[in-house]
Design a protein around this motif. Structure first.
Motif, PDB file in Angstrom:
ATOM      1  N   ALA A   8       0.807  -1.216   0.000  1.00  0.00           N
ATOM      2  CA  ALA A   8       0.000   0.000   0.000  1.00  0.00           C
ATOM      3  C   ALA A   8       0.842   1.270   0.000  1.00  0.00           C
ATOM      4  CB  ALA A   8      -0.946  -0.016   1.198  1.00  0.00           C
ATOM      5  N   THR A   9       2.013   1.222  -0.613  1.00  0.00           N
ATOM      6  CA  THR A   9       2.805   2.432  -0.779  1.00  0.00           C
ATOM      7  C   THR A   9       2.021   3.430  -1.632  1.00  0.00           C
ATOM      8  OG1 THR A   9       4.869   3.344  -1.656  1.00  0.00           O
ATOM      9  CG2 THR A   9       4.003   1.419  -2.786  1.00  0.00           C
ATOM     10  N   LEU A  10       2.288   4.710  -1.433  1.00  0.00           N
ATOM     11  CA  LEU A  10       1.657   5.732  -2.271  1.00  0.00           C
ATOM     12  C   LEU A  10       2.460   5.975  -3.549  1.00  0.00           C
ATOM     13  CD1 LEU A  10       0.611   8.360   0.432  1.00  0.00           C
ATOM     14  CD2 LEU A  10      -0.706   6.444  -0.478  1.00  0.00           C
ATOM     15  N   LYS A  11       3.659   5.392  -3.612  1.00  0.00           N
ATOM     16  CA  LYS A  11       4.546   5.609  -4.759  1.00  0.00           C
ATOM     17  C   LYS A  11       4.256   4.581  -5.837  1.00  0.00           C
ATOM     18  CE  LYS A  11       8.119   7.590  -1.860  1.00  0.00           C
ATOM     19  NZ  LYS A  11       9.466   7.447  -1.325  1.00  0.00           N
ATOM     20  N   LYS A  13       5.769   4.655  -9.144  1.00  0.00           N
ATOM     21  CA  LYS A  13       6.935   4.347  -9.974  1.00  0.00           C
ATOM     22  C   LYS A  13       8.240   4.251  -9.167  1.00  0.00           C
ATOM     23  CE  LYS A  13       4.855   5.057 -14.107  1.00  0.00           C
ATOM     24  NZ  LYS A  13       4.132   3.925 -14.573  1.00  0.00           N
ATOM     25  N   GLU A  14       8.518   5.261  -8.328  1.00  0.00           N
ATOM     26  CA  GLU A  14       9.814   5.297  -7.643  1.00  0.00           C
ATOM     27  C   GLU A  14       9.876   4.286  -6.499  1.00  0.00           C
ATOM     28  OE1 GLU A  14       7.649   8.978  -5.894  1.00  0.00           O
ATOM     29  OE2 GLU A  14       7.542   7.795  -7.703  1.00  0.00           O
ATOM     30  N   ARG A  15      11.108   4.041  -6.031  1.00  0.00           N
ATOM     31  CA  ARG A  15      11.340   3.081  -4.958  1.00  0.00           C
ATOM     32  C   ARG A  15      10.636   3.523  -3.683  1.00  0.00           C
ATOM     33  NH1 ARG A  15      14.370   2.954  -0.687  1.00  0.00           N
ATOM     34  NH2 ARG A  15      15.508   4.842  -1.221  1.00  0.00           N
ATOM     35  N   SER A  16      10.116   2.566  -2.976  1.00  0.00           N
ATOM     36  CA  SER A  16       9.375   2.809  -1.744  1.00  0.00           C
ATOM     37  C   SER A  16      10.057   2.086  -0.589  1.00  0.00           C
ATOM     38  CB  SER A  16       7.952   2.290  -1.951  1.00  0.00           C
ATOM     39  OG  SER A  16       7.395   1.812  -0.775  1.00  0.00           O
ATOM     40  N   ASN A  17      10.072   2.725   0.592  1.00  0.00           N
ATOM     41  CA  ASN A  17      10.628   2.079   1.785  1.00  0.00           C
ATOM     42  C   ASN A  17       9.866   0.790   2.101  1.00  0.00           C
ATOM     43  OD1 ASN A  17      12.219   4.392   2.058  1.00  0.00           O
ATOM     44  ND2 ASN A  17      10.790   5.352   3.450  1.00  0.00           N
ATOM     45  N   THR A  18       8.550   0.850   1.996  1.00  0.00           N
ATOM     46  CA  THR A  18       7.728  -0.314   2.321  1.00  0.00           C
ATOM     47  C   THR A  18       7.970  -1.434   1.315  1.00  0.00           C
ATOM     48  OG1 THR A  18       6.085   1.247   3.182  1.00  0.00           O
ATOM     49  CG2 THR A  18       5.390  -1.041   2.925  1.00  0.00           C
ATOM     50  N   GLU A  19       8.121  -1.078   0.070  1.00  0.00           N
ATOM     51  CA  GLU A  19       8.417  -2.080  -0.963  1.00  0.00           C
ATOM     52  C   GLU A  19       9.757  -2.753  -0.684  1.00  0.00           C
ATOM     53  OE1 GLU A  19       8.125  -2.325  -5.820  1.00  0.00           O
ATOM     54  OE2 GLU A  19       8.212  -0.376  -4.850  1.00  0.00           O
ATOM     55  N   THR A  20      10.733  -1.979  -0.241  1.00  0.00           N
ATOM     56  CA  THR A  20      12.054  -2.537   0.084  1.00  0.00           C
ATOM     57  C   THR A  20      11.964  -3.485   1.279  1.00  0.00           C
ATOM     58  OG1 THR A  20      13.108  -0.545  -0.801  1.00  0.00           O
ATOM     59  CG2 THR A  20      14.464  -1.957   0.584  1.00  0.00           C
ATOM     60  N   LEU A  21      11.168  -3.130   2.292  1.00  0.00           N
ATOM     61  CA  LEU A  21      10.993  -4.017   3.446  1.00  0.00           C
ATOM     62  C   LEU A  21      10.273  -5.302   3.032  1.00  0.00           C
ATOM     63  CD1 LEU A  21      11.474  -4.481   6.459  1.00  0.00           C
ATOM     64  CD2 LEU A  21       9.306  -3.297   6.904  1.00  0.00           C
ATOM     65  N   VAL A  22       9.305  -5.207   2.136  1.00  0.00           N
ATOM     66  CA  VAL A  22       8.625  -6.398   1.616  1.00  0.00           C
ATOM     67  C   VAL A  22       9.628  -7.297   0.899  1.00  0.00           C
ATOM     68  CG1 VAL A  22       6.960  -7.187  -0.137  1.00  0.00           C
ATOM     69  CG2 VAL A  22       6.304  -5.411   1.503  1.00  0.00           C
ATOM     70  N   GLU A  23      10.491  -6.694   0.101  1.00  0.00           N
ATOM     71  CA  GLU A  23      11.524  -7.469  -0.596  1.00  0.00           C
ATOM     72  C   GLU A  23      12.426  -8.185   0.415  1.00  0.00           C
ATOM     73  OE1 GLU A  23      15.476  -6.422  -3.191  1.00  0.00           O
ATOM     74  OE2 GLU A  23      13.649  -5.322  -3.694  1.00  0.00           O
ATOM     75  N   PHE A  24      12.803  -7.474   1.468  1.00  0.00           N
ATOM     76  CA  PHE A  24      13.635  -8.056   2.532  1.00  0.00           C
ATOM     77  C   PHE A  24      12.925  -9.248   3.166  1.00  0.00           C
ATOM     78  CE2 PHE A  24      14.555  -8.044   7.150  1.00  0.00           C
ATOM     79  CZ  PHE A  24      15.900  -8.383   7.123  1.00  0.00           C
ATOM     80  N   LEU A  25      11.667  -9.084   3.549  1.00  0.00           N
ATOM     81  CA  LEU A  25      10.906 -10.173   4.160  1.00  0.00           C
ATOM     82  C   LEU A  25      10.736 -11.333   3.181  1.00  0.00           C
ATOM     83  CD1 LEU A  25       9.198 -11.342   6.487  1.00  0.00           C
ATOM     84  CD2 LEU A  25       7.222 -10.186   5.450  1.00  0.00           C
ATOM     85  N   GLY A  26      10.625 -11.018   1.903  1.00  0.00           N
ATOM     86  CA  GLY A  26      10.424 -12.054   0.892  1.00  0.00           C
ATOM     87  C   GLY A  26      11.479 -13.139   0.910  1.00  0.00           C
ATOM     88  N   LYS A  27      12.715 -12.784   1.213  1.00  0.00           N
ATOM     89  CA  LYS A  27      13.789 -13.787   1.292  1.00  0.00           C
ATOM     90  C   LYS A  27      13.503 -14.796   2.402  1.00  0.00           C
ATOM     91  CE  LYS A  27      17.142 -10.636  -0.648  1.00  0.00           C
ATOM     92  NZ  LYS A  27      18.323  -9.818  -0.444  1.00  0.00           N
ATOM     93  N   TYR A  28      12.940 -14.324   3.507  1.00  0.00           N
ATOM     94  CA  TYR A  28      12.617 -15.210   4.623  1.00  0.00           C
ATOM     95  C   TYR A  28      11.369 -16.041   4.324  1.00  0.00           C
ATOM     96  CZ  TYR A  28      16.210 -12.606   6.989  1.00  0.00           C
ATOM     97  OH  TYR A  28      17.421 -12.043   7.311  1.00  0.00           O
ATOM     98  N   LEU A  29      10.435 -15.476   3.591  1.00  0.00           N
ATOM     99  CA  LEU A  29       9.276 -16.259   3.156  1.00  0.00           C
ATOM    100  C   LEU A  29       9.726 -17.380   2.226  1.00  0.00           C
ATOM    101  CD1 LEU A  29       6.701 -13.392   2.421  1.00  0.00           C
ATOM    102  CD2 LEU A  29       6.783 -14.879   4.439  1.00  0.00           C
ATOM    103  N   ASN A  30      10.628 -17.067   1.307  1.00  0.00           N
ATOM    104  CA  ASN A  30      11.143 -18.087   0.388  1.00  0.00           C
ATOM    105  C   ASN A  30      11.846 -19.209   1.143  1.00  0.00           C
ATOM    106  OD1 ASN A  30      10.219 -16.936  -2.010  1.00  0.00           O
ATOM    107  ND2 ASN A  30      12.054 -15.718  -2.295  1.00  0.00           N
ATOM    108  N   LYS A  31      12.598 -18.861   2.199  1.00  0.00           N
ATOM    109  CA  LYS A  31      13.289 -19.881   2.999  1.00  0.00           C
ATOM    110  C   LYS A  31      12.298 -20.845   3.648  1.00  0.00           C
ATOM    111  CE  LYS A  31      16.614 -18.610   5.817  1.00  0.00           C
ATOM    112  NZ  LYS A  31      17.440 -17.801   6.748  1.00  0.00           N
ATOM    113  N   GLN A  32      11.069 -20.380   3.880  1.00  0.00           N
ATOM    114  CA  GLN A  32      10.028 -21.225   4.472  1.00  0.00           C
ATOM    115  C   GLN A  32       9.144 -21.877   3.390  1.00  0.00           C
ATOM    116  OE1 GLN A  32       9.768 -22.039   7.687  1.00  0.00           O
ATOM    117  NE2 GLN A  32      11.583 -20.812   8.090  1.00  0.00           N
TER     118      GLN A  32
END
Length: 192
Positions: A8-11, A13-32
């Motif tokens: 639910a970022t407001l951005k 096109k440009e990079r979003s802090n929340t999008e980056t945190l989702v990407e970070f969490l995604g690695k841990y989701l993949n591990k599971q």
């Protein structure tokens, strides 16, 4: 196992802090072994309303169907004035029809789904937002297990921050790796 993440970022096109945190969490989701799809809400046409299908066609019915197909539903939002974003609020309002179904005495179409919350901000508000979303999830039949929130408050998230994506990911790894791992593990355990 499939997760859907409503970003639910407001951005748009440009990079979003929340999008980056989702990407970070995604690695841990993949591990599971949790497959996930991220839906960036700002990139979709979601009109205001309280029903799945409105008189004016939009993208919400397709997004709702993806929620129905997933075992895990995650809401990811930045903090704006101590609240979740307006993009997420539109989705909450469109999910109101699920609550109508429950009020009629029928089972929620979201029963047995597992929910979690991802929040970014530069000051206070994580607990407030997490509590509101957890309450909403419980009201529509989504179970919120322990350790299924990842909230990061950091001045690096400030609107005028010039930090790079690499700096964000390093900060998350150094300070939130254990939290992300616990969240992914709890989501998998609960979804089984």
């Amino acid at each position: 196992m499939k997760a859907i993440i409503l970003l639910a970022t407001l951005k748009n096109k440009e990079r979003s802090n929340t999008e980056t945190l989702v990407e970070f969490l995604g690695k841990y989701l993949n591990k599971q072994n949790i497959d996930f799809e991220v839906i960036k809400l700002a990139s979709h046409n979601i009109i205001p309303g309280t029903f799945t299908k409105m008189d004016i066609p939009d993208d919400w019915p397709d997004i709702y169907n993806k929620i129905l197909e997933a075992q895990i539903v995650l809401f990811a939002t930045p903090i704006w004035w101590n609240n979740h974003s307006s993009e997420l609020q539109k989705c909450i309002e469109r999910l109101d029809e699920v609550y109508d179904i429950i009020l009629k005495g029928e089972d929620s179409p979201l029963d047995r789904k597992i929910g979690g919350v991802i929040v970014t901000g530069d000051s206070d508000g994580v607990e407030h937002i997490t509590g509101n979303i957890a309450n909403f999830f419980c009201s529509i039949g989504i179970t919120v297990p322990p350790y299924t929130s990842l909230g990061v408050i950091w001045e690096g998230h400030a609107k005028d921050s010039k930090k790079t994506k690499a700096q964000f990911l390093k900060y998350y790894k150094d300070n939130y790796a254990q939290d992300a791992e616990a969240m992914a593990e709890s989501l998998k355990k609960a979804a089984k």
